[in-house]
Write a protein that holds these residues in place. Structure first.
Motif, PDB file in Angstrom:
ATOM      1  N   PRO A 132       0.802  -1.237   0.000  1.00  0.00           N
ATOM      2  CA  PRO A 132       0.000   0.000   0.000  1.00  0.00           C
ATOM      3  C   PRO A 132       0.830   1.279   0.000  1.00  0.00           C
ATOM      4  CG  PRO A 132      -0.057  -1.075   2.154  1.00  0.00           C
ATOM      5  CD  PRO A 132       0.607  -2.034   1.223  1.00  0.00           C
ATOM      6  N   ASN A 133       2.068   1.216   0.518  1.00  0.00           N
ATOM      7  CA  ASN A 133       2.899   2.418   0.559  1.00  0.00           C
ATOM      8  C   ASN A 133       3.414   2.841  -0.810  1.00  0.00           C
ATOM      9  OD1 ASN A 133       2.651   2.640   3.359  1.00  0.00           O
ATOM     10  ND2 ASN A 133       4.390   1.285   3.717  1.00  0.00           N
ATOM     11  N   SER A 134       3.251   1.962  -1.808  1.00  0.00           N
ATOM     12  CA  SER A 134       3.730   2.291  -3.151  1.00  0.00           C
ATOM     13  C   SER A 134       2.694   3.030  -3.980  1.00  0.00           C
ATOM     14  CB  SER A 134       4.148   1.007  -3.880  1.00  0.00           C
ATOM     15  OG  SER A 134       5.054   0.256  -3.107  1.00  0.00           O
ATOM     16  N   VAL A 135       1.437   2.997  -3.537  1.00  0.00           N
ATOM     17  CA  VAL A 135       0.355   3.633  -4.299  1.00  0.00           C
ATOM     18  C   VAL A 135       0.608   5.130  -4.455  1.00  0.00           C
ATOM     19  CG1 VAL A 135      -2.119   4.189  -4.242  1.00  0.00           C
ATOM     20  CG2 VAL A 135      -1.337   1.884  -3.688  1.00  0.00           C
ATOM     21  N   HIS A 136       1.256   5.718  -3.467  1.00  0.00           N
ATOM     22  CA  HIS A 136       1.541   7.157  -3.516  1.00  0.00           C
ATOM     23  C   HIS A 136       2.233   7.549  -4.817  1.00  0.00           C
ATOM     24  CE1 HIS A 136       3.396  11.006  -2.531  1.00  0.00           C
ATOM     25  NE2 HIS A 136       4.565  10.464  -2.814  1.00  0.00           N
ATOM     26  N   TYR A 137       3.204   6.743  -5.257  1.00  0.00           N
ATOM     27  CA  TYR A 137       3.974   7.096  -6.446  1.00  0.00           C
ATOM     28  C   TYR A 137       3.122   6.999  -7.713  1.00  0.00           C
ATOM     29  CZ  TYR A 137       7.836   6.748  -3.204  1.00  0.00           C
ATOM     30  OH  TYR A 137       8.665   6.938  -2.132  1.00  0.00           O
TER      31      TYR A 137
ATOM     32  N   ASP B 199      -5.398   5.595   9.313  1.00  0.00           N
ATOM     33  CA  ASP B 199      -4.212   6.412   9.017  1.00  0.00           C
ATOM     34  C   ASP B 199      -4.670   7.649   8.251  1.00  0.00           C
ATOM     35  OD1 ASP B 199      -1.803   7.517   8.316  1.00  0.00           O
ATOM     36  OD2 ASP B 199      -0.915   5.669   7.544  1.00  0.00           O
ATOM     37  N   THR B 200      -5.138   8.645   8.991  1.00  0.00           N
ATOM     38  CA  THR B 200      -5.737   9.816   8.347  1.00  0.00           C
ATOM     39  C   THR B 200      -4.715  10.590   7.511  1.00  0.00           C
ATOM     40  OG1 THR B 200      -5.337  11.074  10.384  1.00  0.00           O
ATOM     41  CG2 THR B 200      -7.522  10.099  10.097  1.00  0.00           C
ATOM     42  N   GLY B 201      -3.431  10.554   7.912  1.00  0.00           N
ATOM     43  CA  GLY B 201      -2.412  11.239   7.125  1.00  0.00           C
ATOM     44  C   GLY B 201      -2.256  10.633   5.743  1.00  0.00           C
ATOM     45  N   LEU B 202      -2.218   9.299   5.666  1.00  0.00           N
ATOM     46  CA  LEU B 202      -2.091   8.619   4.383  1.00  0.00           C
ATOM     47  C   LEU B 202      -3.331   8.834   3.529  1.00  0.00           C
ATOM     48  CD1 LEU B 202      -0.512   6.671   2.550  1.00  0.00           C
ATOM     49  CD2 LEU B 202      -1.667   4.777   3.714  1.00  0.00           C
ATOM     50  N   VAL B 203      -4.498   8.748   4.163  1.00  0.00           N
ATOM     51  CA  VAL B 203      -5.750   8.958   3.427  1.00  0.00           C
ATOM     52  C   VAL B 203      -5.779  10.361   2.841  1.00  0.00           C
ATOM     53  CG1 VAL B 203      -8.257   9.185   3.671  1.00  0.00           C
ATOM     54  CG2 VAL B 203      -7.073   7.262   4.741  1.00  0.00           C
ATOM     55  N   GLN B 204      -5.403  11.364   3.622  1.00  0.00           N
ATOM     56  CA  GLN B 204      -5.431  12.742   3.142  1.00  0.00           C
ATOM     57  C   GLN B 204      -4.451  12.960   2.012  1.00  0.00           C
ATOM     58  OE1 GLN B 204      -7.818  14.941   4.380  1.00  0.00           O
ATOM     59  NE2 GLN B 204      -7.176  15.936   2.478  1.00  0.00           N
ATOM     60  N   GLN B 205      -3.294  12.317   2.102  1.00  0.00           N
ATOM     61  CA  GLN B 205      -2.306  12.435   1.035  1.00  0.00           C
ATOM     62  C   GLN B 205      -2.848  11.868  -0.276  1.00  0.00           C
ATOM     63  OE1 GLN B 205       1.139   9.693   0.921  1.00  0.00           O
ATOM     64  NE2 GLN B 205       2.427  11.522   1.003  1.00  0.00           N
ATOM     65  N   GLN B 206      -3.473  10.701  -0.221  1.00  0.00           N
ATOM     66  CA  GLN B 206      -4.024  10.097  -1.427  1.00  0.00           C
ATOM     67  C   GLN B 206      -5.201  10.904  -1.961  1.00  0.00           C
ATOM     68  OE1 GLN B 206      -4.917   5.985  -0.604  1.00  0.00           O
ATOM     69  NE2 GLN B 206      -2.774   5.420  -0.297  1.00  0.00           N
ATOM     70  N   LEU B 207      -6.004  11.462  -1.048  1.00  0.00           N
ATOM     71  CA  LEU B 207      -7.145  12.262  -1.504  1.00  0.00           C
ATOM     72  C   LEU B 207      -6.686  13.550  -2.184  1.00  0.00           C
ATOM     73  CD1 LEU B 207      -9.571  11.860   1.538  1.00  0.00           C
ATOM     74  CD2 LEU B 207      -9.765  10.771  -0.705  1.00  0.00           C
ATOM     75  N   ASP B 208      -5.609  14.141  -1.688  1.00  0.00           N
ATOM     76  CA  ASP B 208      -5.075  15.336  -2.340  1.00  0.00           C
ATOM     77  C   ASP B 208      -4.658  15.025  -3.780  1.00  0.00           C
ATOM     78  OD1 ASP B 208      -5.458  16.791  -0.067  1.00  0.00           O
ATOM     79  OD2 ASP B 208      -3.387  16.649   0.632  1.00  0.00           O
ATOM     80  N   GLN B 209      -4.088  13.841  -3.978  1.00  0.00           N
ATOM     81  CA  GLN B 209      -3.702  13.441  -5.333  1.00  0.00           C
ATOM     82  C   GLN B 209      -4.934  13.127  -6.174  1.00  0.00           C
ATOM     83  OE1 GLN B 209      -1.210  10.258  -3.845  1.00  0.00           O
ATOM     84  NE2 GLN B 209       0.653  11.352  -4.394  1.00  0.00           N
ATOM     85  N   LEU B 210      -5.896  12.430  -5.578  1.00  0.00           N
ATOM     86  CA  LEU B 210      -7.106  12.066  -6.318  1.00  0.00           C
ATOM     87  C   LEU B 210      -7.922  13.293  -6.702  1.00  0.00           C
ATOM     88  CD1 LEU B 210      -8.767   9.528  -7.249  1.00  0.00           C
ATOM     89  CD2 LEU B 210     -10.129   9.857  -5.173  1.00  0.00           C
ATOM     90  N   SER B 211      -7.828  14.370  -5.906  1.00  0.00           N
ATOM     91  CA  SER B 211      -8.623  15.563  -6.196  1.00  0.00           C
ATOM     92  C   SER B 211      -8.290  16.131  -7.570  1.00  0.00           C
ATOM     93  CB  SER B 211      -8.377  16.624  -5.114  1.00  0.00           C
ATOM     94  OG  SER B 211      -7.031  17.074  -5.154  1.00  0.00           O
ATOM     95  N   THR B 212      -7.023  16.038  -7.965  1.00  0.00           N
ATOM     96  CA  THR B 212      -6.619  16.514  -9.296  1.00  0.00           C
ATOM     97  C   THR B 212      -6.975  15.489 -10.365  1.00  0.00           C
ATOM     98  OG1 THR B 212      -4.787  17.729  -8.286  1.00  0.00           O
ATOM     99  CG2 THR B 212      -4.678  17.354 -10.660  1.00  0.00           C
ATOM    100  N   ILE B 213      -6.719  14.212 -10.071  1.00  0.00           N
ATOM    101  CA  ILE B 213      -7.016  13.152 -11.050  1.00  0.00           C
ATOM    102  C   ILE B 213      -8.515  13.114 -11.353  1.00  0.00           C
ATOM    103  CG2 ILE B 213      -6.858  10.679 -11.520  1.00  0.00           C
ATOM    104  CD1 ILE B 213      -4.526  10.615  -9.462  1.00  0.00           C
ATOM    105  N   GLY B 214      -9.330  13.193 -10.310  1.00  0.00           N
ATOM    106  CA  GLY B 214     -10.784  13.091 -10.486  1.00  0.00           C
ATOM    107  C   GLY B 214     -11.382  14.257 -11.245  1.00  0.00           C
ATOM    108  N   ARG B 215     -10.729  15.418 -11.212  1.00  0.00           N
ATOM    109  CA  ARG B 215     -11.257  16.596 -11.920  1.00  0.00           C
ATOM    110  C   ARG B 215     -10.999  16.530 -13.423  1.00  0.00           C
ATOM    111  NH1 ARG B 215     -14.897  20.798 -10.637  1.00  0.00           N
ATOM    112  NH2 ARG B 215     -15.340  20.392  -8.457  1.00  0.00           N
TER     113      ARG B 215
END
Length: 1046
Positions: free
Chosen positions: A395-400, A456-472
């Protein structure tokens, strides 16, 4: 025999005496070996500690060096060899009394011969000896012997290893790898400037040769049929890859301060390395290695490829960069077409990093021009979708992966290439894969009791910040998917709640799915800021917001019976994103989002939407007051809404007029808000959120407060009652200490929030007149009682710090007002009380101490001269100690202090030798007498300063020069003796040059401390230091700095 000769130090013994010496010596070695075994093998803690203490004493003993060599030669256990290597490393690393150059050369040669003649040493012993070699080489990098830099022949040193068997080749490669790593790492015992100087020289003179050597050896290895079942060949390949990675991971320009950070995505390869990267065979080598070796080696290969993919853009011109990128993309494509090795988590992680570097270092416009781009982007999309679907794997690799797609999506509006980027096809697939995989994971996590990513709210928030651009990107598809999935889950959830036979598991699954959906909806709404939004997209946002608010109404109606913490945190995340985008004066109220809210929920304007926010805040504080995460985030939302004063945005004015807000302003007690209570609190730190609450209330109160003291007094009634309660407790001899602590800590946290918010002069004066003089004594009494408890003292001191903070010029009192003096007096009382009670020590105290000394010696030398002799001597000794501090600020401050003292002393001596009608005052006369009684103190500091300037990497030469002239003029005879000692310590052929250096130092210098004379001396000193360094550079022995200091 040589070792014994060194140990005996040329002392003549009788036959019986020599036998006795040898007997004692070998008994001592046997004792050391026994201590090593006790340290590393025993399970008894006491025995191990005693052994450790004895070995520490051994490392500090005078004969440590010779005994270490004997241990290496005669030691029967690997542990004694490890001890010897470790102690030798400490000896060559010390900054005071360093080993002579010849001795360090001998140790270096001895280590190389030792490794060459003992290939079967224990691995940890070999590693320790290689570490010793690397440390000697690094610290002696600029040492010369007969015009030769004797420690710069690393490649020559290891050649004999590389030409021998595989075992020796491993040792040679490991030496180069450890040396590269050692030189790349700064240490705290030596100046950073010296480290960068060594690293830069190593980079320019040796690093590329080492990198080329490692690549050539890898090519040779890949050209042969390696037998990877052979452990030695296995080890050689691993060490070669580590060496190559260390070369590529070198901090070329001194910018990588944090090795754990992955943000510095550019490798600053020197221009002289261009040929290696223009040659496509270098890149091809690592892709070929990846496919030809087992997966256990592949992570290091991929790590090297990550670094190669990250070379700075300016290394190439446009055509060269396009060619390089083409080869890189081809290699990535080949891996994606044969993904078998990616089943290894380490390989998978490094490959995800490699994919992320494709976009961080290259532009989308460059990528689309690559010949195989359509096929590669398809393969990357499929790989990403598959990876997201297998959410439990690495799961830690999804960030990249998300980072890659976020950057790709963000580049779409700016790409000018005519070639299609095809992201409109693949980005929705990635978005869908992320959303559906998170929803599908909920049931499995609950069923199998797995760790929930939502925790892990920090990890969730990090992924959501990335998804916010992808989803738009292609937002219509994203919105349609979210509406469909949300409606399904919400309907199922409602049906389960209405069913009497619904299982808790089914309800939990739907709540988990809704939690993810609410988080994701908040994220994509927040992503609106990344793209130019249209009315249609605002309407889509309205559809999503309506659904979340409807769900909120449903969950809030059940809070009396049950609630879901994770779902509530998701709601708060949603509200925060909604507030950022659609609440505020900058938002057009004609937005189609508001139109949709009016149609579905009857929320006709922003005021009604704000009432929803406040209603949710009050509901959370009522039902979730004992849940710190929800309370904290709820209060942060209230705080964010209240920001706007003193500019008084229309939104804040609307907020204050709401009845719910007026209710909070008039009823901020534990009866209505349970988190304000002091009972059943397990920890005083749980009250931190109270400051946020009162900061928000303070801002809201100020909107209409003006000079209405009655309204202010009404607002402060609960805090007044709390202060009176604490005062009542303190007035009795026995009281409940815990209750008093909780009441006081809660109270001062509340007041700090109010003080922070009251940044206007009028409102701040209301607060000051309320707290002074009635309640200041209570705070001082609390400090006196509980000075030892930081949980009590820290909130009180932070309140005082806020009160004296001149925020928005609120402390600009009238000329006739005594309030400034009163505030200063009360603050001084508090600090004095705390300092009197508390005798602890704090880190960085030395900087503050020397800063104080600097001020005292600059402006108050008469006061210092009046102090008791032992106090004066302590001040001087602390200055002498600070001159050698590693902290440049401390050292510079000590130079300034010493300059002020020496100048004062010189002036007083000059006056005392002249005939004056006015005698010296008593303080000056006593000060001169103390200095005459203890001349060694000033002389010691003269030696210290001169030693630093001549023999060390002086980082503040100008500061050192200022007191040095005064020290010389006060100690002319001692300086003459010191000069002669230094000159005589040089080789005969160097003595005349050294003598001339000292003559030039004092050329044109008069016997005064006027500014013009000081400046001339500073210029002379700069030339003196250069000349001395040039003179001593070729000297093989020179003066021992410790001899100077004695």
């Amino acid at each position: 025999c040589q070792i014994l000769g060194q140990y005996c130090k040329c002392i003549t013994f009788t036959g019986a005496g020599l036998i006795s010496l040898l007997t004692d010596l070998f008994q001592s070695l046997a004792q050391l070996e026994n201590l090593c075994k006790q340290l590393y093998e025993t399970t008894d803690t006491t025995t191990r500690l005693q052994a450790e203490k004895a070995l520490v004493e051994f490392t500090n003993s005078p004969d440590c060096l010779s005994k270490c060599q004997l241990l290496l030669e005669r030691g029967s256990s690997s542990y004694s060899q490890l001890l010897a290597a470790t102690c030798l490393t400490k000896l060559v690393s010390r900054t005071n009394n360093p080993l002579p150059l010849e001795q360090r050369i001998d140790i270096r040669n001895y280590v190389l011969n030792y490794l060459a003649t003992r290939p079967k040493l224990a691995t940890f012993v070999t590693q320790a000896l290689i570490q010793l070699y690397a440390r000697i080489t690094k610290l002696g990098w600029f040492d010369c012997q007969k015009d030769d830099y004797v420690f710069r022949n690393a490649i020559t040193d290891v050649t004999r290893f590389l030409q021998d068997s595989v075992e020796y080749c491993i040792i040679g490669v490991t030496i180069l790898s450890q040396l590269t790593n050692e030189i790349n790492q700064a240490d705290t015992t030596h100046p950073l400037t010296k480290h960068r100087k060594i690293a830069s020289s190593f980079r320019d003179s040796s690093l590329f040769d080492i990198f080329t050597l490692s690549c050539n050896l890898l090519k040779q290895a890949s050209g042969k049929n390696l037998n990877l079942n052979d452990e030695s060949q296995h080890g050689l390949l691993m060490q070669l890859l580590k060496l190559t990675h260390n070369c590529l991971n070198f901090d070329f320009i001194g910018t990588s301060t944090d090795e754990s950070s992955d943000d510095l995505c550019t490798v600053q390869i020197p221009t002289s390395w261009r040929s290696a990267f223009l040659d496509s065979s270098t890149l091809q080598l690592f892709f070929d290695l990846y496919h030809s070796i087992p997966p256990s080696f592949s992570p290091l290969v991929l790590s090297c490829l990550v670094q190669i993919a990250s070379v700075r853009r300016s290394l190439f011109n446009n055509a060269e960069r396009a060619k390089f990128l083409s080869h890189l993309v081809d290699g990535v494509k080949r891996i994606l077409e044969n993904p078998q090795s990616l089943s290894d988590p380490n390989n998978y992680h490094e490959f995800c990093r490699l994919l992320a570097r494709l976009k961080s270092n290259y532009q989308l416009g460059e990528l689309v021009k690559v010949e195989n781009y359509p096929e590669v982007i398809r393969l990357i999309a499929n790989f990403t979708v598959t990876s997201l679907q297998h959410w439990e794997f690495a799961p830690n690799s999804v960030h990249y992966l998300l980072s890659l797609w976020q950057r790709l999506a963000a580049s779409v509006p700016y790409v000018k290439a005519t070639e299609p980027h095809m992201l409109e096809t693949y980005t929705p697939e990635v978005t869908k894969a992320y959303i559906t995989s998170r929803l599908e994971s909920v049931h499995i996590i609950l069923r199998d009791g797995l760790e929930d990513p939502l925790e892990d709210t920090g990890l969730v928030q990090q992924q959501l910040d990335q998804l916010s651009t992808i989803g738009r990107c292609e937002y219509e598809k994203t919105c349609a998917l979210l509406v469909q999935l949300f409606d399904q889950s919400a309907q199922s959830y409602q049906e389960l709640l209405q069913s009497a036979s619904a299982s808790p598991m089914d309800i939990a699954v739907q709540e988990g799915r809704l939690t993810w959906l609410v988080y994701i909806i908040g994220a994509v709404i927040g992503g609106r800021v990344s793209f130019a939004s249209t009315d249609e997209q605002d309407a889509m946002d309205g559809e999503l917001v309506c659904r979340v608010l409807q769900l909120m109404n449903l969950t809030d109606s059940r809070l009396a019976q049950a609630g879901n913490e994770k779902l509530e945190l998701a709601m708060l995340s949603f509200f925060e994103q909604f507030r950022k985008i659609y609440i505020g004066d900058q938002v057009q109220k004609s937005s189609k989002l508001y139109r949709r809210l009016s149609e579905v929920l009857g929320l006709n304007d922003e005021t009604m939407v704000l009432s929803v926010f406040i209603g949710k805040i009050i509901t959370n504080l009522k039902y979730w007051g004992r849940c710190e995460p929800i309370t904290s985030k709820t209060l942060q939302l209230l705080n964010d809404l209240s920001i706007g004063y003193p500019f008084l945005s229309h939104s804040v004015r609307k907020l204050v007029k709401l009845s719910a807000v007026q209710f909070m302003l008039n009823n901020h007690t534990s009866e209505h808000f349970s988190f304000l209570g002091i009972n059943n609190q397990s920890n005083l730190t749980d009250m931190r959120c109270r400051t946020t609450f009162y900061t928000a209330l303070g801002r809201l109160l100020m909107v209409d407060l003006g000079e209405d003291e009655d309204q202010y007094e009404q607002f402060m009634l609960p805090l007044t009652a709390a202060f009176e309660a604490v005062a009542q407790m303190f007035s009795t001899n026995s009281f409940n200490e815990q209750e008093a602590k909780r009441t006081l800590v809660g109270l001062v946290r509340d007041l700090r929030g109010i003080a922070f918010a009251f940044n206007a002069k009028t409102s701040f004066m209301m607060l000051f007149e309320w707290i002074y003089p009635s309640y200041m004594p209570i705070l001082q009494r609390a400090i006196e009682l509980w000075y030892h408890d930081p949980a009590c003292t820290t909130p009180v001191l932070k309140l005082m710090a806020e009160l004296v903070h001149n925020r928005s010029q609120r402390l600009q009192f009238d000329v006739s007002s005594p309030n400034g003096i009163l505030l200063f007096r009360e603050t001084s009382k508090m600090i004095t009380m705390y300092g009197t009670c508390f005798r602890g020590d704090y880190p960085k105290l030395s900087q503050s101490y020397y800063s104080l000394l600097e001020v005292l010696t600059q402006d108050h030398m008469n006061f210092i001269a009046s102090l008791e002799p032992h106090v004066i001597m302590y001040i001087l000794s602390s200055i002498s100690e600070g001159l050698t501090a590693l902290d440049t600020m401390v050292c510079t401050g000590c130079c300034s202090c010493l300059d002020h003292i020496v100048t004062y002393l010189f002036k007083q001596l000059s006056r005392s030798t002249k005939k004056r009608t006015t005698p010296l005052n008593q303080e000056s006369d006593r000060f001169l007498h103390i200095m005459q009684q203890h001349p060694e103190m000033i002389q010691q500091m003269l030696s210290t300063v001169l030693n630093i300037i001549i023999f060390e990497d002086c980082r503040n030469q100008w500061s050192m020069s200022r007191p040095l002239l005064g020290l010389i003029l006060l100690n002319e005879k001692y300086f003459s003796d010191l000069r002669n000692s230094i000159v005589n310590s040089q080789p005969p052929e160097k003595q005349q040059a050294m003598h001339l250096c000292f003559e030039n130092l004092m050329e044109g210098i008069e016997r005064n401390l006027l500014t013009k004379n000081r400046d001339r001396f500073t210029q002379n000193l700069s030339a003196f230091r250069r000349e001395v360094n040039d003179s001593m550079k070729n000297s093989t022995y020179g003066v021992n700095s410790n001899d100077m200091m004695s």
